[in-house]
Scaffold this motif. Sequence first.
Motif, PDB file in Angstrom:
ATOM      1  N   MET A  76      -0.965 -15.468  -6.931  1.00  0.00           N
ATOM      2  CA  MET A  76      -1.131 -14.546  -5.815  1.00  0.00           C
ATOM      3  C   MET A  76       0.202 -13.860  -5.501  1.00  0.00           C
ATOM      4  N   ALA A  77       1.293 -14.581  -5.647  1.00  0.00           N
ATOM      5  CA  ALA A  77       2.612 -13.994  -5.391  1.00  0.00           C
ATOM      6  C   ALA A  77       2.874 -12.813  -6.313  1.00  0.00           C
ATOM      7  N   GLU A  78       2.497 -12.924  -7.587  1.00  0.00           N
ATOM      8  CA  GLU A  78       2.678 -11.803  -8.518  1.00  0.00           C
ATOM      9  C   GLU A  78       1.824 -10.609  -8.102  1.00  0.00           C
ATOM     10  N   ALA A  79       0.607 -10.881  -7.668  1.00  0.00           N
ATOM     11  CA  ALA A  79      -0.291  -9.802  -7.262  1.00  0.00           C
ATOM     12  C   ALA A  79       0.251  -9.079  -6.033  1.00  0.00           C
ATOM     13  N   THR A  80       0.669  -9.820  -5.033  1.00  0.00           N
ATOM     14  CA  THR A  80       1.157  -9.178  -3.818  1.00  0.00           C
ATOM     15  C   THR A  80       2.504  -8.492  -4.051  1.00  0.00           C
ATOM     16  N   GLU A  81       3.325  -9.032  -4.929  1.00  0.00           N
ATOM     17  CA  GLU A  81       4.588  -8.366  -5.272  1.00  0.00           C
ATOM     18  C   GLU A  81       4.307  -7.023  -5.941  1.00  0.00           C
ATOM     19  N   LEU A  82       3.320  -6.982  -6.815  1.00  0.00           N
ATOM     20  CA  LEU A  82       2.960  -5.720  -7.465  1.00  0.00           C
ATOM     21  C   LEU A  82       2.438  -4.714  -6.439  1.00  0.00           C
ATOM     22  N   LEU A  83       1.646  -5.185  -5.499  1.00  0.00           N
ATOM     23  CA  LEU A  83       1.148  -4.317  -4.438  1.00  0.00           C
ATOM     24  C   LEU A  83       2.314  -3.767  -3.606  1.00  0.00           C
ATOM     25  N   ASN A  84       3.276  -4.612  -3.316  1.00  0.00           N
ATOM     26  CA  ASN A  84       4.466  -4.163  -2.577  1.00  0.00           C
ATOM     27  C   ASN A  84       5.251  -3.109  -3.353  1.00  0.00           C
ATOM     28  N   ARG A  85       5.400  -3.302  -4.658  1.00  0.00           N
ATOM     29  CA  ARG A  85       6.123  -2.324  -5.477  1.00  0.00           C
ATOM     30  C   ARG A  85       5.356  -1.004  -5.555  1.00  0.00           C
ATOM     31  N   ALA A  86       4.033  -1.089  -5.619  1.00  0.00           N
ATOM     32  CA  ALA A  86       3.212   0.126  -5.646  1.00  0.00           C
ATOM     33  C   ALA A  86       3.398   0.913  -4.351  1.00  0.00           C
ATOM     34  N   TYR A  87       3.420   0.211  -3.247  1.00  0.00           N
ATOM     35  CA  TYR A  87       3.657   0.885  -1.969  1.00  0.00           C
ATOM     36  C   TYR A  87       5.062   1.494  -1.930  1.00  0.00           C
ATOM     37  N   ALA A  88       6.041   0.737  -2.370  1.00  0.00           N
ATOM     38  CA  ALA A  88       7.441   1.167  -2.289  1.00  0.00           C
ATOM     39  C   ALA A  88       7.693   2.458  -3.060  1.00  0.00           C
ATOM     40  N   VAL A  89       7.036   2.622  -4.210  1.00  0.00           N
ATOM     41  CA  VAL A  89       7.257   3.828  -5.015  1.00  0.00           C
ATOM     42  C   VAL A  89       6.723   5.077  -4.296  1.00  0.00           C
ATOM     43  N   LEU A  90       5.771   4.895  -3.402  1.00  0.00           N
ATOM     44  CA  LEU A  90       5.257   6.031  -2.630  1.00  0.00           C
ATOM     45  C   LEU A  90       6.016   6.215  -1.325  1.00  0.00           C
ATOM     46  N   ALA A  91       6.463   5.127  -0.750  1.00  0.00           N
ATOM     47  CA  ALA A  91       7.154   5.193   0.542  1.00  0.00           C
ATOM     48  C   ALA A  91       8.452   5.985   0.455  1.00  0.00           C
ATOM     49  N   GLU A  92       8.955   6.161  -0.748  1.00  0.00           N
ATOM     50  CA  GLU A  92      10.194   6.922  -0.948  1.00  0.00           C
ATOM     51  C   GLU A  92      10.098   8.339  -0.388  1.00  0.00           C
ATOM     52  N   ASP A  93       8.928   8.971  -0.540  1.00  0.00           N
ATOM     53  CA  ASP A  93       8.795  10.359  -0.079  1.00  0.00           C
ATOM     54  C   ASP A  93       7.434  10.674   0.550  1.00  0.00           C
ATOM     55  N   CYS A  94       6.712   9.650   0.937  1.00  0.00           N
ATOM     56  CA  CYS A  94       5.422   9.845   1.597  1.00  0.00           C
ATOM     57  C   CYS A  94       5.505   9.248   3.006  1.00  0.00           C
ATOM     58  N   ASN A  95       5.094  10.013   3.988  1.00  0.00           N
ATOM     59  CA  ASN A  95       5.168   9.544   5.371  1.00  0.00           C
ATOM     60  C   ASN A  95       3.971   8.704   5.786  1.00  0.00           C
ATOM     61  N   ARG A  96       2.863   8.851   5.056  1.00  0.00           N
ATOM     62  CA  ARG A  96       1.664   8.078   5.387  1.00  0.00           C
ATOM     63  C   ARG A  96       1.006   7.638   4.095  1.00  0.00           C
ATOM     64  N   VAL A  97       0.828   6.319   3.945  1.00  0.00           N
ATOM     65  CA  VAL A  97       0.264   5.740   2.726  1.00  0.00           C
ATOM     66  C   VAL A  97      -0.929   4.869   3.097  1.00  0.00           C
ATOM     67  N   TYR A  98      -2.029   5.084   2.408  1.00  0.00           N
ATOM     68  CA  TYR A  98      -3.232   4.275   2.578  1.00  0.00           C
ATOM     69  C   TYR A  98      -3.252   3.229   1.473  1.00  0.00           C
ATOM     70  N   ALA A  99      -3.599   1.997   1.824  1.00  0.00           N
ATOM     71  CA  ALA A  99      -3.695   0.929   0.819  1.00  0.00           C
ATOM     72  C   ALA A  99      -4.873   0.028   1.142  1.00  0.00           C
ATOM     73  N   THR A 100      -5.561  -0.375   0.094  1.00  0.00           N
ATOM     74  CA  THR A 100      -6.632  -1.345   0.220  1.00  0.00           C
ATOM     75  C   THR A 100      -6.554  -2.279  -0.973  1.00  0.00           C
ATOM     76  N   ALA A 101      -6.902  -3.556  -0.765  1.00  0.00           N
ATOM     77  CA  ALA A 101      -6.858  -4.517  -1.870  1.00  0.00           C
ATOM     78  C   ALA A 101      -7.919  -5.585  -1.675  1.00  0.00           C
ATOM     79  N   LYS A 102      -8.500  -6.002  -2.795  1.00  0.00           N
ATOM     80  CA  LYS A 102      -9.448  -7.116  -2.820  1.00  0.00           C
ATOM     81  C   LYS A 102      -8.945  -8.110  -3.861  1.00  0.00           C
ATOM     82  N   PHE A 103      -9.138  -9.398  -3.600  1.00  0.00           N
ATOM     83  CA  PHE A 103      -8.661 -10.434  -4.504  1.00  0.00           C
ATOM     84  C   PHE A 103      -9.792 -11.374  -4.894  1.00  0.00           C
ATOM     85  N   ASP A 104      -9.771 -11.806  -6.144  1.00  0.00           N
ATOM     86  CA  ASP A 104     -10.653 -12.858  -6.650  1.00  0.00           C
ATOM     87  C   ASP A 104      -9.735 -13.871  -7.330  1.00  0.00           C
ATOM     88  N   VAL A 105      -9.535 -15.004  -6.670  1.00  0.00           N
ATOM     89  CA  VAL A 105      -8.603 -16.015  -7.151  1.00  0.00           C
ATOM     90  C   VAL A 105      -9.405 -17.197  -7.671  1.00  0.00           C
TER      91      VAL A 105
END
Length: 101
Positions: A50-79
């Motif tokens: 789960m740590a790898e999954a959430t870290e990837l989600l954080n990196r995905a957000y970070a690459v957009l947060a650089e120049d986007c003022n509003r970011v939508y995110a949704t995630a579903k998990f099957d562990v």
Amino acid sequence: MSVLMEFAVFPTDKGESVSAYVARVLRVVRQSGHPHQLTAMGTIVETETMAEATELLNRAYAVLAEDCNRVYATAKFDVRAGPMGRLEAKVKSVEEKVRGA
């Protein structure tokens, strides 16, 4: 362990077409080395924890947060305890049942 994460991350302040921004997120996913599948509505990734999954989600957000003022995110998990490979195995199992019907 196998963690399947289906997620979508995109800016809501960049107009009607955001494919260039989704491409930036997909580059982050590909660079991670985790098995993944792009779909029309999001991306599915398989990680071992789960740590790898959430870290990837954080990196995905970070690459957009650089120049986007509003970011939508949704995630579903099957562990699930057990081996990796469910990203392909789950689809294959359904396809086999469809052919056998």
